[in-house]
Design a protein around this motif. Structure first.
Motif, PDB file in Angstrom:
ATOM      1  N   ALA A  16     -76.908  -0.585  77.670  1.00  0.00           N
ATOM      2  CA  ALA A  16     -75.973  -0.920  78.751  1.00  0.00           C
ATOM      3  C   ALA A  16     -74.636  -1.322  78.150  1.00  0.00           C
ATOM      4  O   ALA A  16     -74.579  -2.055  77.154  1.00  0.00           O
ATOM      5  CB  ALA A  16     -76.521  -2.045  79.616  1.00  0.00           C
ATOM      6  N   LEU A  17     -73.559  -0.847  78.763  1.00  0.00           N
ATOM      7  CA  LEU A  17     -72.200  -1.188  78.367  1.00  0.00           C
ATOM      8  C   LEU A  17     -71.415  -1.557  79.615  1.00  0.00           C
ATOM      9  O   LEU A  17     -71.439  -0.834  80.609  1.00  0.00           O
ATOM     10  CB  LEU A  17     -71.523  -0.008  77.656  1.00  0.00           C
ATOM     11  N   GLU A  18     -70.706  -2.693  79.571  1.00  0.00           N
ATOM     12  CA  GLU A  18     -69.857  -3.108  80.679  1.00  0.00           C
ATOM     13  C   GLU A  18     -68.553  -3.650  80.115  1.00  0.00           C
ATOM     14  O   GLU A  18     -68.556  -4.442  79.167  1.00  0.00           O
ATOM     15  CB  GLU A  18     -70.533  -4.177  81.535  1.00  0.00           C
ATOM     16  N   ALA A  19     -67.430  -3.229  80.692  1.00  0.00           N
ATOM     17  CA  ALA A  19     -66.112  -3.688  80.267  1.00  0.00           C
ATOM     18  C   ALA A  19     -65.280  -3.976  81.508  1.00  0.00           C
ATOM     19  O   ALA A  19     -65.267  -3.169  82.449  1.00  0.00           O
ATOM     20  CB  ALA A  19     -65.426  -2.646  79.391  1.00  0.00           C
ATOM     21  N   ARG A  20     -64.586  -5.129  81.510  1.00  0.00           N
ATOM     22  CA  ARG A  20     -63.785  -5.533  82.670  1.00  0.00           C
ATOM     23  C   ARG A  20     -62.454  -6.103  82.203  1.00  0.00           C
ATOM     24  O   ARG A  20     -62.367  -6.734  81.146  1.00  0.00           O
ATOM     25  CB  ARG A  20     -64.502  -6.592  83.505  1.00  0.00           C
TER      26      ARG A  20
END
Length: 533
Positions: free
Chosen positions: A313-317
């Motif tokens: 999983a990868l998340e960027a904000r």
């Protein structure tokens, strides 16, 4: 200090007992996994200067502790707790107590409802050499932190509902020395009580709408005793998740937040300077509460979520919060016998909240590495299931001030056959939020910390094993305090003599370089015996 160490040990033991770590009478279920291993030990330790001068110092360490693991239908718990007393030989080798340990437990009360608790204890340097390894001849401080609280998750139709509460406590017991420039002189941490309450309700994409929506809110309060400080954070937001492919989704949220930090003034001495007792300010209880940080307004962020498999999983904000832009993200990968994770973080934090959050984030099978010369826990606890944490960043540069906390942290762990590997590394910056009249830390100044920890273990056979650890930490201090580089490593050999008696031998080196002192490099050796009951 010795009585306090026993008191802390009792409290960690109480957490373990309350969460089911200790074996209860009548436990005969075949499907239960229960391991409880108490032990006592004796070690002989020698440190000798390689560079920087000094004396050859000899210590005899007596230790008592236990390791435990419980995993059944209701209880998941791990514990590694040790009390160590060092008897110094000669006037240059002072006696010292070290209590160190990690406890992490979850008790499943009912369907969806669980009670979680955890604790952490260690010793750190308090002689101005921030981030350096605490050795027997250094001024040190006992740190411990713990939390307890319930969490609840359920479904109401298509809605996912969750709520949690966490009560946390963190304390630092100082042996304060001002022998070096930058040592604590009034801003030393004491203790703090914190409350964290969160809740959310929402639905997944494709249930009621193509987009998933979650409404959430929370309240955080911390009350440090130093100058009667108070931190409060109230927030609420709505988040949306819009899938654009089977593995990619757009994410974003908007809400409102209000943060305030306040404290009272220090009591002044006759010459007008703040009154300091035992390295801490004396609070003027009659002074009005001064607001030193007040931020409220709209918060938002937007980004992307990528989940190519259940293991990755990868998340960027990117968004706006705390009166400016924020950047956050994470990447996690879970293998069959290994894990890897990276996190980019940005928030308003304190020493107490950072350490307590690190303790609460521990989970899974933990590999707790100890310094064989002091019994102290080294920088990281590794986990092949992704629940490890590195504590050396949070423990560097202990201060009573709140700060903007930004950085990146990474950890990798693997166990394959007789081999085990662990690697942790990161960088952080603390930008301080203090009264403009603060005499110890200047408002707006910042500290930076770089760290790395690595460990390798090898099981030779059923009776013997090897363990090697390397570490490096560089603390770049502000306000005229001491910048410190610490590096070193050690290798230990463990050998079972009988079913209950085992022996150990270790060699190592530790180096410290600071602005105002010459480089100090020490060689260390250890021989020990341990008896398990």
């Amino acid at each position: 200090m010795r009585a306090n160490a026993f008191t802390i040990g009792a409290s960690l033991g109480a957490i373990a007992l309350a969460c089911g770590i200790m074996p209860a009478s009548g436990q005969t279920r075949a499907d239960e996994r229960l391991v409880f291993l108490p032990y006592v030990g004796i070690d002989q330790v020698v440190t000798a200067p390689i560079r920087g001068g000094g004396d050859v110092l000899t210590y005899t360490n007596l230790s008592a502790g236990f390791t435990a693991e419980v995993n059944n239908r209701r209880v998941e718990a791990l514990a590694d707790v040790q009390y160590n007393h060092s008897f110094g030989w000669g006037g240059q080798a002072p006696d010292q107590d070290v209590l160190s340990g990690i406890v992490n437990a979850r008790y499943h009360v009912a369907r969806g409802l669980s009670l979680e608790a955890g604790g952490f204890a260690t010793r750190i340097r308090s002689d101005g050499l921030s981030g350096a390894t605490p050795l027997n001849d250094s001024y040190t401080s006992q740190v411990y932190s713990g939390y307890v609280g319930p969490s609840y998750t359920t479904k109401v139709g298509v809605l996912d509902v969750s709520a949690s509460y966490r009560l946390g406590y963190t304390r630092v017991e100082d042996d304060v020395s001002v022998a070096l420039p930058g040592a604590p002189s009034g801003g030393s941490y004491d203790d703090a009580l914190s409350h964290i309450l969160t809740g959310s309700v929402g639905f997944s994409p494709g249930t009621l709408l193509p987009v998933g929506l979650v409404a959430s809110g929370g309240y955080v309060r911390e009350d440090p005793s130093q100058l009667d400080q108070r931190f409060e954070d109230v927030w609420g937001r709505v988040d949306a998740t819009l899938p654009v492919t089977p593995t990619v989704a757009l994410v974003g949220g908007i809400g409102y937040e209000e943060i305030s930090i306040s404290q009272r003034s220090p009591l002044l001495a006759g010459n007008g300077t703040p009154l300091i007792v035992n390295g801490r300010y004396v609070t003027d209880e009659s002074s009005p509460r001064a607001l030193i940080y007040d931020q409220d307004g709209l918060i938002w962020d937007a980004g992307v979520l990528w989940r190519p498999s259940r293991r990755t999983a990868l998340e960027a904000r990117v968004g706006e919060r705390y009166g400016g832009m924020t950047y956050q993200g994470s990447f996690t990968w879970q293998g069959r016998d290994s894990s890897f994770g990276v996190a980019v973080f940005d928030g308003i934090d304190s020493f107490g909240r950072v350490i307590n959050a690190n303790v609460a984030a521990l989970s899974g099978n933990l590999d707790v590495v100890r310094n064989p010369f002091t019994g102290n826990i080294t920088g990281c606890a590794f986990s092949t299931t992704g629940g490890g944490q590195c504590f050396n960043d949070g423990l560097s540069g202990i201060t009573d001030a709140n700060f903007r906390y930004r950085g990146v942290a990474a950890q990798y762990s693997r166990r394959r056959g007789p081999w085990g590997w662990g690697l942790g590394a990161g960088y952080s910056q603390r930008k301080f939020i203090t009264p403009r009249t603060d005499a110890v830390i200047i408002r707006g100044s910042s500290d930076e910390n770089w760290y790395g920890n690595g460990s390798v273990t090898y099981t030779i056979n059923d009776n013997s094993s090897l363990e090697s650890v390397v570490y490096v930490n560089y603390f770049d201090a502000s306000g005229g305090r001491t910048d410190t580089l610490n590096y070193g490593g050690f290798t230990s050999y463990y050998r079972g003599i009988t079913r209950r008696l085992s022996a150990s031998a270790s060699v190592g080196v530790d180096g410290v370089k600071a602005d105002d002192i010459d480089t100090i490099i020490s060689a260390m050796g250890q021989l020990g015996l341990r008896y398990s009951f």
